[in-house]
Design an enzyme around this catalytic site. Structure first.
Site, PDB file in Angstrom:
ATOM      1  N   CYS A  28       0.837  -1.209   0.000  1.00 51.45           N
ATOM      2  CA  CYS A  28       0.000   0.000   0.000  1.00 51.45           C
ATOM      3  C   CYS A  28       0.872   1.259   0.000  1.00 51.45           C
ATOM      4  CB  CYS A  28      -0.911  -0.047   1.238  1.00 51.45           C
ATOM      5  SG  CYS A  28      -1.767   1.484   1.615  1.00 51.45           S
ATOM      6  N   CYS A  31       0.111   3.773   2.674  1.00 53.44           N
ATOM      7  CA  CYS A  31       0.589   3.257   3.971  1.00 53.44           C
ATOM      8  C   CYS A  31       2.075   3.551   4.137  1.00 53.44           C
ATOM      9  CB  CYS A  31       0.369   1.745   4.065  1.00 53.44           C
ATOM     10  SG  CYS A  31      -1.354   1.234   3.990  1.00 53.44           S
TER      11      CYS A  31
END
Length: 102
Positions: A28, A31
């Protein structure tokens, strides 16, 4: 920074007054952008336990808290979730978000 798994999740959120959990995954990009902000904020707010849950490794925990988008932050007070934030956030806004729920 604590790494939470099913085996230590409950103990951590129940025994610490304030815990903020970052639900994330290695693939991600948002993230990965949030990670250094989260770590810096942890250093600046030592009265709060900052922890991470890898949703790929701990899918059951992610499902339990209804995580459908990441990064997702959940702030716990004495074991109870009090606020959720989804998406990236600046360090200043993260600190404001935490303070607004304390």
């Amino acid at each position: 920074m604590e790494v939470l798994q099913s085996s230590n999740f409950e103990k951590t959120i129940q025994t610490k007054e304030w815990v903020i959990v970052d639900f994330w995954a290695e693939w991600c990009r948002p993230c990965l952008m949030l990670a250094p902000i989260f770590e810096q904020t942890a250093q600046e707010m030592p009265d709060i336990t900052f922890a991470k849950v890898n949703v790929d490794e701990e899918g059951e925990l992610a499902m339990r808290f209804g995580i459908s988008s990441i990064p997702a932050l959940i702030l716990f007070h004495k074991g109870q979730p009090v606020a959720t934030h989804v998406g990236t956030i600046s360090k200043e806004r993260l600190k404001q978000w935490i303070q607004s729920h304390r």
